[in-house]
Design an enzyme around this catalytic site. Structure first.
Site, PDB file in Angstrom:
ATOM      1  N   LYS A  46      16.726  -5.352  89.273  1.00  0.00           N
ATOM      2  CA  LYS A  46      15.963  -6.403  88.602  1.00  0.00           C
ATOM      3  C   LYS A  46      16.920  -7.550  88.296  1.00  0.00           C
ATOM      4  O   LYS A  46      17.908  -7.380  87.580  1.00  0.00           O
ATOM      5  CB  LYS A  46      15.343  -5.861  87.309  1.00  0.00           C
ATOM      6  N   ASP A  51       4.829  -3.190  74.722  1.00  0.00           N
ATOM      7  CA  ASP A  51       4.049  -3.809  75.804  1.00  0.00           C
ATOM      8  C   ASP A  51       3.441  -2.736  76.706  1.00  0.00           C
ATOM      9  O   ASP A  51       3.560  -2.793  77.931  1.00  0.00           O
ATOM     10  CB  ASP A  51       4.932  -4.761  76.611  1.00  0.00           C
TER      11      ASP A  51
END
Length: 419
Positions: A16, A104
């Site tokens: 990432k 989240d």
């Protein structure tokens, strides 16, 4: 997100990399938060590094798709919804035990793989009890107390998971709001619509879902309770109905296996449907969290010696292939009769307990498992799957029995480890 190869360990990984406009502190915090956790239903982080001023995280490469994409393909059957949410709840329980709140939880951050669900993206995770000046998260899944500026608590994750479970079972969100403002207002002031009655969804599970959506965080069950209850419901659905002629008292006891845990919560003196009142109408701004994939190649040299080999515009935000995910514990002893076409079951014995398994169409399935004296069942994935597993626990000692099929015959690998 990039698919890459770790040249030191010789394995495929996901990398990432932040875009130039993103906050570098966020990816560093994500790496630290996720690296502190170890659970089969949480994506693993292997390394963190920086290429010049560009930070990156190296993590497991998950072979699967997001739950969000899975929903686009069509409705999720109730038993699959129970299993997926049980596995996510088990991962959340591990994070909460470590003092971390995800903040989240949503379908886009749940990876669906052949071995189970994995919760990904700890980019906005925070320590339990931390305050929030600006609420981060996805509006449709943010708990009311966070909207009102309350402290970050594990109950906020349970609320978001309740929204996910409701959406999987009902196909819609629990509130009628269509705009971000309307959704946020509904979270604070509007009771969720009752979960519609439907085949395959026991009343205790519907009540559990609604309890997760309680306005008052004190009225929500802990993640581990949710994981246990949903896992029992999923196990019953997988094993199917008992054979004809089973005594009625056995049927009643089997039905109670799911109801007892939900009933313990419902009758604990806390009403799961009680709404809190007196909340003000306004709260801090809610900002949707997202991270865009890099649009160009970025070299990522570092201690892992990772070489980017290909881009993947449709690669989920986190990915990987790790040990088989396991569902939270089913009842201590579960059994079912094998089909006529399957080979006879084989029983494997360990210090922690026994597992009986069979092979059908090249896939392993546990037909029964029972903990040894002083041990309890920690987790189980009965299959059918490439690998069916059960884990027994005594204190901090864990014993895993992993069953695979070779030539139509069950083979087991027994592993002992520390929690």
């Amino acid at each position: 997100m990039w698919r890459a190869r770790d040249e030191v360990l010789g394995r495929a990984v996901a990398v990432k990399v932040l875009t130039g406009s993103a906050d570098p502190e966020r990816i560093r915090d994500e790496a630290r938060n996720a690296a502190a956790l170890s659970h089969p239903n949480l994506a693993q982080v292997f390394d963190y590094g920086e290429s010049g001023s560009t930070p990156y995280v190296v993590m497991e490469l998950i072979a699967g798709e997001t739950l969000e994409r899975r929903l686009v393909a069509g409705p999720v059957p109730p038993d699959e919804a129970f299993r997926l949410c049980a596995e996510v709840a088990a991962g959340l329980a591990a994070a909460h035990d470590a003092g971390l709140v995800h903040r989240d939880v949503k379908p886009a951050n749940i990876m669906v793989t052949t071995t189970g669900a994995k919760l990904v993206d700890f980019g906005i995770a925070a320590p339990a009890g931390a305050g929030e000046e600006r609420v981060l998260g996805t509006p449709a899944y943010v708990a009311p107390e966070r909207i009102m500026g309350g402290a970050v608590t594990p109950a906020s994750d349970v609320y978001a998971l309740g929204v996910v479970l409701y959406k999987l079972l009902a196909g819609v969100l629990p509130w009628p709001g269509e705009t971000t403002t309307g959704i946020v207002r509904d979270h604070v002031h509007t009771p969720p619509s009752p979960l519609p009655d439907q085949p395959g969804v026991p009343r205790p599970i519907a009540a559990l879902c609604m309890s997760c959506l309680a306005k008052d965080p004190a009225n929500r069950p802990p993640a581990r309770f949710v994981a246990d209850t949903l896992a029992r419901a999923a196990a019953r659905a997988v094993l199917g109905e008992p054979p004809a002629g089973t005594p009625r008292w056995r049927l009643a006891m089997a039905a109670a296996a799911v109801a007892v845990m939900a009933g313990a919560w419902l009758y604990s003196g806390v009403s799961p449907l009680r709404d809190s009142t007196g909340l003000p109408a306004q709260g801090p701004e809610v900002a949707s969290s997202s991270s865009s994939p890099s649009s160009s190649a970025v070299p990522v040299p570092g201690s892992s010696t990772v070489t980017v080999v290909a881009t993947a515009s449709n690669l989920p935000r986190q990915s990987g292939g790790a040990p088989p995910a396991t569902a939270p514990p089913p009842p201590p002893s579960v059994s079912t009769a094998p089909s006529a076409s399957a080979a006879p079951p084989v029983t494997f014995t360990s210090d922690g307990g026994t597992a009986t398994a069979r092979c059908a169409d090249g896939r392993a399935q546990l037909t029964g498992w029972e903990a040894a004296r002083s041990y309890t069942v920690e987790t189980a994935t009965p299959g059918p799957a490439a690998t069916a597993t059960v884990t027994f626990r005594h204190g901090n000692d864990l014993v895993d029995i992993a069953v695979t099929c070779a030539g139509g015959t069950p083979r087991a690998e027994v592993t002992t480890r520390k929690r």
